[in-house]
Design a protein around this motif. Sequence first.
Motif, PDB file in Angstrom:
ATOM      1  N   ILE A 103      42.664 -33.654  12.669  1.00  0.00           N
ATOM      2  CA  ILE A 103      41.583 -33.985  13.603  1.00  0.00           C
ATOM      3  C   ILE A 103      40.812 -32.730  13.993  1.00  0.00           C
ATOM      4  CG2 ILE A 103      41.100 -34.818  15.943  1.00  0.00           C
ATOM      5  CD1 ILE A 103      43.437 -36.825  15.496  1.00  0.00           C
ATOM      6  N   SER A 104      41.519 -31.654  14.292  1.00  0.00           N
ATOM      7  CA  SER A 104      40.809 -30.430  14.685  1.00  0.00           C
ATOM      8  C   SER A 104      40.050 -29.822  13.503  1.00  0.00           C
ATOM      9  CB  SER A 104      41.771 -29.418  15.305  1.00  0.00           C
ATOM     10  OG  SER A 104      42.793 -29.084  14.400  1.00  0.00           O
ATOM     11  N   PHE A 105      40.546 -30.016  12.285  1.00  0.00           N
ATOM     12  CA  PHE A 105      39.828 -29.554  11.097  1.00  0.00           C
ATOM     13  C   PHE A 105      38.500 -30.303  10.934  1.00  0.00           C
ATOM     14  CE2 PHE A 105      38.874 -30.537   6.627  1.00  0.00           C
ATOM     15  CZ  PHE A 105      38.520 -29.278   6.179  1.00  0.00           C
ATOM     16  N   MET A 106      38.473 -31.567  11.323  1.00  0.00           N
ATOM     17  CA  MET A 106      37.284 -32.400  11.127  1.00  0.00           C
ATOM     18  C   MET A 106      36.110 -31.994  12.013  1.00  0.00           C
ATOM     19  SD  MET A 106      37.849 -34.261   8.589  1.00  0.00           S
ATOM     20  CE  MET A 106      36.466 -35.369   8.646  1.00  0.00           C
ATOM     21  N   LYS A 107      36.290 -31.007  12.878  1.00  0.00           N
ATOM     22  CA  LYS A 107      35.160 -30.560  13.710  1.00  0.00           C
ATOM     23  C   LYS A 107      34.065 -29.917  12.873  1.00  0.00           C
ATOM     24  CE  LYS A 107      37.186 -26.145  14.917  1.00  0.00           C
ATOM     25  NZ  LYS A 107      37.955 -25.454  15.920  1.00  0.00           N
ATOM     26  N   VAL A 108      34.368 -29.555  11.638  1.00  0.00           N
ATOM     27  CA  VAL A 108      33.360 -28.941  10.772  1.00  0.00           C
ATOM     28  C   VAL A 108      32.433 -29.980  10.151  1.00  0.00           C
ATOM     29  CG1 VAL A 108      34.833 -26.965  10.253  1.00  0.00           C
ATOM     30  CG2 VAL A 108      34.842 -28.935   8.715  1.00  0.00           C
ATOM     31  N   GLU A 109      32.811 -31.260  10.233  1.00  0.00           N
ATOM     32  CA  GLU A 109      31.998 -32.332   9.653  1.00  0.00           C
ATOM     33  C   GLU A 109      31.275 -33.101  10.755  1.00  0.00           C
ATOM     34  OE1 GLU A 109      31.614 -33.360   6.407  1.00  0.00           O
ATOM     35  OE2 GLU A 109      32.750 -31.599   5.758  1.00  0.00           O
ATOM     36  N   ASP A 110      30.069 -33.531  10.448  1.00  0.00           N
ATOM     37  CA  ASP A 110      29.299 -34.398  11.343  1.00  0.00           C
ATOM     38  C   ASP A 110      29.085 -35.734  10.646  1.00  0.00           C
ATOM     39  OD1 ASP A 110      29.067 -32.400  13.220  1.00  0.00           O
ATOM     40  OD2 ASP A 110      27.071 -31.768  12.563  1.00  0.00           O
ATOM     41  N   SER A 111      28.948 -36.781  11.446  1.00  0.00           N
ATOM     42  CA  SER A 111      28.662 -38.097  10.864  1.00  0.00           C
ATOM     43  C   SER A 111      27.258 -38.084  10.290  1.00  0.00           C
ATOM     44  CB  SER A 111      28.829 -39.182  11.911  1.00  0.00           C
ATOM     45  OG  SER A 111      27.865 -39.043  12.915  1.00  0.00           O
ATOM     46  N   PRO A 112      27.026 -38.808   9.203  1.00  0.00           N
ATOM     47  CA  PRO A 112      25.730 -38.719   8.526  1.00  0.00           C
ATOM     48  C   PRO A 112      24.544 -39.253   9.340  1.00  0.00           C
ATOM     49  CG  PRO A 112      27.230 -40.196   7.343  1.00  0.00           C
ATOM     50  CD  PRO A 112      27.982 -39.620   8.486  1.00  0.00           C
ATOM     51  N   ALA A 113      24.708 -40.338  10.051  1.00  0.00           N
ATOM     52  CA  ALA A 113      23.559 -40.958  10.723  1.00  0.00           C
ATOM     53  C   ALA A 113      23.351 -40.437  12.140  1.00  0.00           C
ATOM     54  CB  ALA A 113      23.728 -42.472  10.748  1.00  0.00           C
ATOM     55  N   LEU A 114      24.418 -40.309  12.905  1.00  0.00           N
ATOM     56  CA  LEU A 114      24.283 -39.942  14.315  1.00  0.00           C
ATOM     57  C   LEU A 114      24.553 -38.464  14.588  1.00  0.00           C
ATOM     58  CD1 LEU A 114      26.005 -43.064  15.921  1.00  0.00           C
ATOM     59  CD2 LEU A 114      23.557 -42.589  15.714  1.00  0.00           C
ATOM     60  N   GLY A 115      25.124 -37.759  13.623  1.00  0.00           N
ATOM     61  CA  GLY A 115      25.394 -36.343  13.803  1.00  0.00           C
ATOM     62  C   GLY A 115      26.526 -36.044  14.771  1.00  0.00           C
ATOM     63  N   ILE A 116      27.420 -36.996  14.979  1.00  0.00           N
ATOM     64  CA  ILE A 116      28.553 -36.802  15.883  1.00  0.00           C
ATOM     65  C   ILE A 116      29.662 -36.082  15.114  1.00  0.00           C
ATOM     66  CG2 ILE A 116      30.328 -37.991  17.232  1.00  0.00           C
ATOM     67  CD1 ILE A 116      28.288 -40.287  17.591  1.00  0.00           C
ATOM     68  N   ARG A 117      30.268 -35.106  15.763  1.00  0.00           N
ATOM     69  CA  ARG A 117      31.373 -34.390  15.111  1.00  0.00           C
ATOM     70  C   ARG A 117      32.497 -35.366  14.791  1.00  0.00           C
ATOM     71  NH1 ARG A 117      32.695 -29.308  18.765  1.00  0.00           N
ATOM     72  NH2 ARG A 117      34.689 -30.344  18.530  1.00  0.00           N
ATOM     73  N   MET A 118      33.046 -35.251  13.606  1.00  0.00           N
ATOM     74  CA  MET A 118      34.063 -36.196  13.147  1.00  0.00           C
ATOM     75  C   MET A 118      35.376 -36.069  13.910  1.00  0.00           C
ATOM     76  SD  MET A 118      32.557 -38.081  11.001  1.00  0.00           S
ATOM     77  CE  MET A 118      33.764 -38.942  10.040  1.00  0.00           C
ATOM     78  N   ASP A 119      35.644 -34.903  14.509  1.00  0.00           N
ATOM     79  CA  ASP A 119      36.863 -34.804  15.316  1.00  0.00           C
ATOM     80  C   ASP A 119      36.771 -35.710  16.538  1.00  0.00           C
ATOM     81  OD1 ASP A 119      34.919 -33.055  16.385  1.00  0.00           O
ATOM     82  OD2 ASP A 119      36.436 -31.766  17.279  1.00  0.00           O
ATOM     83  N   HIS A 120      35.551 -35.958  17.037  1.00  0.00           N
ATOM     84  CA  HIS A 120      35.384 -36.893  18.147  1.00  0.00           C
ATOM     85  C   HIS A 120      35.659 -38.327  17.694  1.00  0.00           C
ATOM     86  CE1 HIS A 120      33.993 -33.741  20.719  1.00  0.00           C
ATOM     87  NE2 HIS A 120      32.920 -33.508  19.982  1.00  0.00           N
ATOM     88  N   TYR A 121      35.271 -38.647  16.458  1.00  0.00           N
ATOM     89  CA  TYR A 121      35.562 -39.973  15.920  1.00  0.00           C
ATOM     90  C   TYR A 121      37.059 -40.265  15.953  1.00  0.00           C
ATOM     91  CZ  TYR A 121      31.175 -41.409  13.632  1.00  0.00           C
ATOM     92  OH  TYR A 121      29.924 -41.839  13.357  1.00  0.00           O
ATOM     93  N   PHE A 122      37.840 -39.284  15.496  1.00  0.00           N
ATOM     94  CA  PHE A 122      39.262 -39.521  15.279  1.00  0.00           C
ATOM     95  C   PHE A 122      40.155 -39.068  16.430  1.00  0.00           C
ATOM     96  CE2 PHE A 122      37.436 -39.022  10.969  1.00  0.00           C
ATOM     97  CZ  PHE A 122      37.592 -40.332  10.563  1.00  0.00           C
ATOM     98  N   SER A 123      39.571 -38.535  17.480  1.00  0.00           N
ATOM     99  CA  SER A 123      40.378 -38.043  18.602  1.00  0.00           C
ATOM    100  C   SER A 123      41.151 -39.152  19.303  1.00  0.00           C
ATOM    101  CB  SER A 123      39.492 -37.303  19.602  1.00  0.00           C
ATOM    102  OG  SER A 123      38.535 -38.187  20.149  1.00  0.00           O
ATOM    103  N   ILE A 124      40.690 -40.376  19.217  1.00  0.00           N
ATOM    104  CA  ILE A 124      41.401 -41.497  19.846  1.00  0.00           C
ATOM    105  C   ILE A 124      42.796 -41.650  19.249  1.00  0.00           C
ATOM    106  CG2 ILE A 124      40.425 -43.209  18.267  1.00  0.00           C
ATOM    107  CD1 ILE A 124      41.313 -43.759  21.971  1.00  0.00           C
ATOM    108  N   TYR A 125      42.992 -41.182  18.022  1.00  0.00           N
ATOM    109  CA  TYR A 125      44.311 -41.299  17.406  1.00  0.00           C
ATOM    110  C   TYR A 125      45.373 -40.538  18.199  1.00  0.00           C
ATOM    111  CZ  TYR A 125      48.125 -41.306  14.116  1.00  0.00           C
ATOM    112  OH  TYR A 125      49.362 -41.468  13.550  1.00  0.00           O
ATOM    113  N   MET A 126      45.001 -39.415  18.787  1.00  0.00           N
ATOM    114  CA  MET A 126      45.971 -38.647  19.574  1.00  0.00           C
ATOM    115  C   MET A 126      46.391 -39.431  20.812  1.00  0.00           C
ATOM    116  SD  MET A 126      46.454 -36.185  17.612  1.00  0.00           S
ATOM    117  CE  MET A 126      47.524 -35.163  18.553  1.00  0.00           C
ATOM    118  N   ALA A 127      45.447 -40.075  21.467  1.00  0.00           N
ATOM    119  CA  ALA A 127      45.786 -40.923  22.616  1.00  0.00           C
ATOM    120  C   ALA A 127      46.684 -42.073  22.170  1.00  0.00           C
ATOM    121  CB  ALA A 127      44.517 -41.464  23.267  1.00  0.00           C
TER     122      ALA A 127
END
Length: 183
Positions: free
Chosen positions: A121-145
């Motif tokens: 998840i922390s590695f995914m901060k280098v990627e952004d979503s294609p349409a909205l430009g949201i960092r991918m670590d934010h997408y997957f951070s719910i998995y930690m919760a």
Amino acid sequence: MTTSTTSAGTSAQRMLRWLRMGANHVQVVMMVTMFVSFILQIFFRYVVNKPVAWTDEICVITWIWGILWGASFVTRNREDIRFDVLTSHVSRSVKRGLTVAASIAVVVILLISLPSAWSYISFMKVEDSPALGIRMDHYFSIYMAFVVAMVVRHTHIGIEALQDRLYDDEEAPTLPTAAKDVA
């Protein structure tokens, strides 16, 4: 029981009720957002004939977050799907032992996977979503919760089983009736 102990218990129950209601409301908002986004996606694609990518991305985000949020904070232990083919045909003490063993296994597996999940998840901060430009670590951070909530839940299930309380025992209603909620 003293009055302060009773009021502390009542305020804790009230706080828990508000947290549960809040989690349910967040779940509803996510599902409505996903539905509206899906309808907009159909509208833009087939009526306007100009498909947009952001609607698909919102559907994916709300789907991932909705499933993991719901499993973490909305679904109660008694509402989980359980494969009780084996446990429904054994004695209560064996059922307790199987429940404790399964709870320990789930907790251990999730805790072992936690560092790798966090690393990904922390590695995914280098990627952004294609349409909205949201960092991918934010997408997957719910998995930690989700992992933390499942560890807490299954630890509780195991402790309850050790104390001879199983998930399928009759439980007293924890939330007041609608008539009491008004007060």
